[in-house]
Motif scaffolding. Sequence first.
Motif, PDB file in Angstrom:
ATOM      1  N   PRO A 138      -7.276   0.625  15.072  1.00 39.49           N
ATOM      2  CA  PRO A 138      -6.128   1.080  14.298  1.00 39.49           C
ATOM      3  C   PRO A 138      -6.492   1.138  12.811  1.00 39.49           C
ATOM      4  CG  PRO A 138      -5.769  -1.140  15.168  1.00 39.49           C
ATOM      5  CD  PRO A 138      -7.048  -0.639  15.742  1.00 39.49           C
ATOM      6  N   PRO A 139      -5.981   2.121  12.104  1.00 42.25           N
ATOM      7  CA  PRO A 139      -6.337   2.220  10.698  1.00 42.25           C
ATOM      8  C   PRO A 139      -5.810   1.022   9.903  1.00 42.25           C
ATOM      9  CG  PRO A 139      -4.545   3.721  11.261  1.00 42.25           C
ATOM     10  CD  PRO A 139      -5.026   3.123  12.524  1.00 42.25           C
ATOM     11  N   ALA A 140      -6.583   0.633   8.873  1.00 44.07           N
ATOM     12  CA  ALA A 140      -6.148  -0.468   8.021  1.00 44.07           C
ATOM     13  C   ALA A 140      -4.979   0.007   7.172  1.00 44.07           C
ATOM     14  CB  ALA A 140      -7.301  -0.910   7.133  1.00 44.07           C
ATOM     15  N   LEU A 141      -3.903  -0.773   7.207  1.00 43.68           N
ATOM     16  CA  LEU A 141      -2.674  -0.369   6.512  1.00 43.68           C
ATOM     17  C   LEU A 141      -2.433  -1.220   5.284  1.00 43.68           C
ATOM     18  CD1 LEU A 141      -0.128  -0.178   9.483  1.00 43.68           C
ATOM     19  CD2 LEU A 141      -1.189   1.743   8.337  1.00 43.68           C
ATOM     20  N   ALA A 142      -1.809  -0.620   4.302  1.00 42.06           N
ATOM     21  CA  ALA A 142      -1.216  -1.390   3.206  1.00 42.06           C
ATOM     22  C   ALA A 142       0.252  -1.020   3.219  1.00 42.06           C
ATOM     23  CB  ALA A 142      -1.837  -1.022   1.875  1.00 42.06           C
ATOM     24  N   THR A 143       1.104  -2.029   3.301  1.00 41.18           N
ATOM     25  CA  THR A 143       2.533  -1.756   3.447  1.00 41.18           C
ATOM     26  C   THR A 143       3.299  -2.146   2.193  1.00 41.18           C
ATOM     27  OG1 THR A 143       2.332  -2.180   5.802  1.00 41.18           O
ATOM     28  CG2 THR A 143       4.550  -2.193   4.902  1.00 41.18           C
ATOM     29  N   PHE A 144       4.151  -1.270   1.749  1.00 39.80           N
ATOM     30  CA  PHE A 144       5.013  -1.558   0.598  1.00 39.80           C
ATOM     31  C   PHE A 144       6.442  -1.161   0.949  1.00 39.80           C
ATOM     32  CE2 PHE A 144       0.869  -1.307  -1.206  1.00 39.80           C
ATOM     33  CZ  PHE A 144       0.872  -2.187  -2.273  1.00 39.80           C
ATOM     34  N   THR A 145       7.377  -1.868   0.346  1.00 43.46           N
ATOM     35  CA  THR A 145       8.790  -1.539   0.549  1.00 43.46           C
ATOM     36  C   THR A 145       9.358  -0.956  -0.743  1.00 43.46           C
ATOM     37  OG1 THR A 145       9.024  -3.314   2.151  1.00 43.46           O
ATOM     38  CG2 THR A 145      11.044  -2.500   1.149  1.00 43.46           C
ATOM     39  N   LEU A 146       9.989   0.178  -0.628  1.00 37.84           N
ATOM     40  CA  LEU A 146      10.564   0.829  -1.810  1.00 37.84           C
ATOM     41  C   LEU A 146      12.083   0.856  -1.705  1.00 37.84           C
ATOM     42  CD1 LEU A 146       8.290   4.018  -2.146  1.00 37.84           C
ATOM     43  CD2 LEU A 146       7.803   1.698  -2.893  1.00 37.84           C
ATOM     44  N   THR A 147      12.736   0.716  -2.835  1.00 37.00           N
ATOM     45  CA  THR A 147      14.190   0.864  -2.869  1.00 37.00           C
ATOM     46  C   THR A 147      14.537   2.129  -3.624  1.00 37.00           C
ATOM     47  OG1 THR A 147      14.234  -0.561  -4.789  1.00 37.00           O
ATOM     48  CG2 THR A 147      14.761  -1.583  -2.696  1.00 37.00           C
TER      49      THR A 147
END
Lengths: 250, 197
Positions: A138-147
Amino acid sequence: MAQNYEDQGSIRRYLLHQLTGEEQQQIEQRLLTEDDVFEELEIAEDELIDDYLRRRLSEVDRKRFEEKFLATPGRQQKMRFSRSLSRYVRTTDSLEKNQIPSSLAFWNTNNLNRVAAAAVAVAIVVAGIFWFSPQPTPPALATFTLTISNSTRGEGPQVTKVTLPPNVEVLRLRLDLPETTSQPTNYRVELLTEKGTTQTLPIAGQDARSVVVDIPAAQLSHTQYALNVSAIKADGTEQRLSGSYYFRVE
Amino acid sequence: MKNQQVVTQQAFDNLLNWLDADRESAGSKYEKIRVRLIKIFACRGCGEADDLADETINRVTVKLGEIAANYSGDPALYFYGVAQKVHLEYLRKKPLLQESLEPGREPGGHTAWPSETADEAEHEYACLEHCMDRLPPENRRLVLEYYQEEKRAKIDHRKQLADQLGIAVNALRIRACRLRAQLQQCVQNCLEESPAH
């Protein structure tokens, strides 16, 4: 611990101003004299704030919460903190789920058999990888949450800084939906660049509170982006959410 | 509510003595009563909960000479009776107070909460990251595990987590709440030490 579910319910109703005068007095007197009841109140406050942030309160309770519960600066501060904590847990959880297993769950002494079974399974998988054709990882992910940031606000848009380590292949963005959004069938997310180009992104997931999109890291450069979200209703009509989600790749 | 009466050191000492003969226990009881009065006023929706609690304590302190000899029972409940009166007075004066003390309150009684800018939110988040990093690994893990699940799975997940830790679900709630309070205090300290620009 003197607490029971009845007390927990009473305290929650107390916080939402739903008790009779007499019930309120009883609870308040116990608050002053019983440590357990005071501690339960602190917990109930946290849980109520979480329920508010996750939109689990009814419309009536929501109004009571906003008008009564948030009357003091201390509680407003508590809510800001809770919002940060919620964001931190979501972000970290997503990242860690893609990187490491939960150590609490994994190293539980009651789970030794499962650990042994898992070890065998891992060995089989590893052997499979060596002996058969290579499996795509699986591809390496970077996760961010935006408002969402509404351009009518005086302080300017809220731009989230995104740093992508070299090994990251996909930027996963969780877009928190505004609290007033009704539940449409689907969403459409459009990526806008500073140069004015637009691109519709595939939806990687959605729930009542957020929409998730993935963007290949290779596609991104060190600049600012905006995302516009449109709600697609059951009859096929679209309605754009007021405001945009901004992020800057650094 | 600024109606506080002057309390002498002697009167304050008498108050502590009434709460407990042992000075240290008395101080602890005093602080407990004050914190809980603040909480009660806050629960009643009073913006100046601290002031109202202090006014309540001052009134008890000043009246103590008249009541201490004949009062029996938990002193905390006497404070409660006085707090009721203080609250009624507060409600009577509230329309005037709103104009003078609560400039952020909009007409109609709806509170205009101070809006948090994006920078402030990011700064608070950075402080939280810093504080989470300082937690012992097992506590950090507990915070992440306890607050991660949502919706229907939450209850099952917390039960499972409590089982893993060998404690009751309610004990887990308390532990998580204390950790959360500890984290919030750490974030508050961090914000005070390095305010956002």
